[in-house]
Design a protein around this motif. Sequence first.
Motif, mmCIF file in Angstrom:
data_model
loop_
_atom_site.group_PDB
_atom_site.id
_atom_site.type_symbol
_atom_site.label_atom_id
_atom_site.label_comp_id
_atom_site.label_asym_id
_atom_site.label_seq_id
_atom_site.Cartn_x
_atom_site.Cartn_y
_atom_site.Cartn_z
ATOM 1 N N ALA A 115 7.082 11.899 -6.815
ATOM 2 C CA ALA A 115 5.693 11.453 -6.675
ATOM 3 C C ALA A 115 5.303 11.281 -5.216
ATOM 4 C CB ALA A 115 5.499 10.130 -7.419
ATOM 5 N N GLN A 116 4.003 11.273 -4.975
ATOM 6 C CA GLN A 116 3.484 10.850 -3.685
ATOM 7 C C GLN A 116 3.594 9.319 -3.617
ATOM 8 O OE1 GLN A 116 2.608 13.030 -1.352
ATOM 9 N NE2 GLN A 116 2.845 14.795 -2.731
ATOM 10 N N THR A 117 4.134 8.801 -2.542
ATOM 11 C CA THR A 117 4.309 7.355 -2.417
ATOM 12 C C THR A 117 3.176 6.752 -1.595
ATOM 13 O OG1 THR A 117 5.756 7.628 -0.489
ATOM 14 C CG2 THR A 117 6.801 7.519 -2.670
ATOM 15 N N PHE A 118 3.088 5.426 -1.622
ATOM 16 C CA PHE A 118 2.002 4.718 -0.941
ATOM 17 C C PHE A 118 2.473 3.317 -0.593
ATOM 18 C CE2 PHE A 118 1.643 4.561 -5.533
ATOM 19 C CZ PHE A 118 1.620 3.203 -5.798
ATOM 20 N N PRO A 119 1.890 2.705 0.438
ATOM 21 C CA PRO A 119 2.264 1.325 0.775
ATOM 22 C C PRO A 119 1.796 0.367 -0.310
ATOM 23 C CG PRO A 119 0.425 2.058 2.136
ATOM 24 C CD PRO A 119 0.904 3.259 1.382
ATOM 25 N N LEU A 120 2.622 -0.622 -0.622
ATOM 26 C CA LEU A 120 2.325 -1.543 -1.708
ATOM 27 C C LEU A 120 1.611 -2.811 -1.251
ATOM 28 C CD1 LEU A 120 5.630 -1.124 -3.693
ATOM 29 C CD2 LEU A 120 3.356 -0.571 -4.524
ATOM 30 N N ASP A 121 1.477 -3.004 0.047
ATOM 31 C CA ASP A 121 0.802 -4.209 0.515
ATOM 32 C C ASP A 121 -0.664 -4.203 0.080
ATOM 33 O OD1 ASP A 121 1.008 -2.011 2.609
ATOM 34 O OD2 ASP A 121 -0.700 -3.160 3.395
ATOM 35 N N ALA A 127 -4.045 6.609 -5.210
ATOM 36 C CA ALA A 127 -4.146 7.964 -4.666
ATOM 37 C C ALA A 127 -4.925 7.988 -3.363
ATOM 38 C CB ALA A 127 -4.808 8.890 -5.689
ATOM 39 N N SER A 128 -5.749 6.989 -3.132
ATOM 40 C CA SER A 128 -6.578 6.955 -1.927
ATOM 41 C C SER A 128 -5.854 6.332 -0.739
ATOM 42 C CB SER A 128 -7.866 6.164 -2.198
ATOM 43 O OG SER A 128 -7.577 4.785 -2.384
ATOM 44 N N ARG A 129 -4.546 6.004 -0.898
ATOM 45 C CA ARG A 129 -3.819 5.353 0.190
ATOM 46 C C ARG A 129 -2.390 5.884 0.305
ATOM 47 N NH1 ARG A 129 -3.614 -0.727 -0.577
ATOM 48 N NH2 ARG A 129 -1.547 -0.609 0.321
ATOM 49 N N ILE A 130 -2.187 7.150 -0.016
ATOM 50 C CA ILE A 130 -0.833 7.695 0.008
ATOM 51 C C ILE A 130 -0.329 7.838 1.452
ATOM 52 C CG2 ILE A 130 -1.067 8.944 -2.160
ATOM 53 C CD1 ILE A 130 -1.454 11.515 -0.480
ATOM 54 N N HIS A 131 0.994 7.881 1.576
ATOM 55 C CA HIS A 131 1.582 8.263 2.855
ATOM 56 C C HIS A 131 1.264 9.733 3.122
ATOM 57 C CE1 HIS A 131 4.506 4.912 1.692
ATOM 58 N NE2 HIS A 131 3.911 4.486 2.786
ATOM 59 N N ALA A 157 -4.621 10.596 2.568
ATOM 60 C CA ALA A 157 -3.795 9.711 3.404
ATOM 61 C C ALA A 157 -4.554 9.206 4.618
ATOM 62 C CB ALA A 157 -2.538 10.462 3.859
ATOM 63 N N ASP A 158 -5.815 9.612 4.752
ATOM 64 C CA ASP A 158 -6.572 9.255 5.952
ATOM 65 C C ASP A 158 -7.957 8.714 5.615
ATOM 66 O OD1 ASP A 158 -7.793 11.587 5.095
ATOM 67 O OD2 ASP A 158 -7.017 12.813 6.743
ATOM 68 N N GLY A 159 -8.033 7.981 4.515
ATOM 69 C CA GLY A 159 -9.290 7.345 4.159
ATOM 70 C C GLY A 159 -10.374 8.295 3.698
ATOM 71 N N SER A 167 6.518 -1.479 -10.064
ATOM 72 C CA SER A 167 7.519 -0.423 -10.260
ATOM 73 C C SER A 167 7.909 0.204 -8.924
ATOM 74 C CB SER A 167 6.987 0.666 -11.206
ATOM 75 O OG SER A 167 6.673 0.145 -12.460
ATOM 76 N N GLU A 168 8.187 -0.647 -7.965
ATOM 77 C CA GLU A 168 8.561 -0.169 -6.637
ATOM 78 C C GLU A 168 9.898 0.558 -6.709
ATOM 79 O OE1 GLU A 168 9.313 -2.049 -2.157
ATOM 80 O OE2 GLU A 168 8.492 -3.271 -3.783
#
Length: 319
Positions: A44-50, A59-63, A137-139, A286-287
């Motif tokens: 999967a595409q990952t993303f920050p959990l904060d 999906a709007s904040r992926i790495h 990944a860039d807003g 589900s980290e």
Amino acid sequence: MRRKLVIAAVVVGVLVTTVAVVNSSRLWGDAAGDPPLLAHRGIAQTFPLDGVQNDTCTASRIHPPDHAYLENTLASMRAAFAAGADMLEFDVQVSADGRLVVFHDSMLECRTNGSGAVKDHPYEYLRGLDLGFGYTADGGATYPLRGTGVGLMPTVEEVVAAFPGRELLLDVKNDAEGGPVAAYLNTLPAERRATMAAYGGDTAMDVIRQQVPGFRAASKKIMGDCLVAYLAVGASGVVPGACAHIELHLPERYGRWLWGWPNLFVDRMRSVDTRVVLVAGDGPWSEGFDTAAALAQVPEGWSGWLWTNRTDVIAPRIR
């Protein structure tokens, strides 16, 4: 009185020592071999959990992507198994025309070019969507995966057929879907069901366990019943019946409070045909263990399962 106190202290000391020895993972736990990997939604595409909340569009904040796979697609699942996954987890919902479709979000707007709830659309509509439409990944300046996911939403039947004999874990997203999932499972041969498990809400899992006797499942209640009973009697080495033949998904932060943690606990659960899957962090999102830094938090010699979104990154580091 002094003699009685000395005797009492000795007895307490012997009991404490006995409990410590009986529950020593270092003495009795089996740390041999590499931990098997559970591929969460394939690769999967990952993303920050904060700051993530229940309604956050992840999906709007992926790495920034370093691969082109989209979660819950056959391509991402094949890639996960090819990279070394031992079990595949994927999400299950029911479409308006009763098909079991593989997709995570209840609403379509975040990831796709569709709108509305999954349950309100027939599968023909869902199949035509672009599953990579909303990833950025860039807003929102760029959408690097847009156009790559058209026609890729599979059905559960397709996933099961694509990976014969492989271990599969179904995440049943809504309680109302327990019945349809159970009905599908009952169409499969018993030997195929034995390679599958499910988790989700208490109601859905109760329905599946009632309608598919002996099927492996997990829910908050199922896991809670097991762990409460184990905390009560596990010091003696006894594994309560509530822990038999289930899934246990445990955040690494909390496992240390369990008798025999880490590997003796895993061995005890394995003895009653229960699978212990270690999840990163404290559990609510589900980290996964997706980086070298995350792997540093895994208990030394861990012999249970590891939950990951990036089998391609983790498998080479542990094998």
